[in-house]
Design a protein around this motif. Structure first.
Motif: not given
Length: 56
Positions: A49, A53-54
């Motif tokens: 996750t 997100q990055r």
């Protein structure tokens, strides 16, 4: 809260993940097919996750 985003715990040591594992466990257990969650699977999902997100 700023320490959690930076990836450090309250003692200043490096954490493996910066997301709350208990919240991820609740989300994973919300699926009717899931009865129990291995700790390694939980950490792996949290790290995936973070990478997601990055990227986006």
């Amino acid at each position: 809260m700023a320490d959690a985003v930076a990836g450090r715990d309250r003692c200043g040591e490096q954490r493996l993940v910066s997301l709350p594992l208990s919240r991820i466990r609740v989300i994973m257990k919300s699926s009717p097919e899931v009865s129990s969650i291995n700790q390694e699977a939980l950490v792996l999902t949290a790290k995936a996750t973070i990478y997601y997100q990055r990227r986006f």
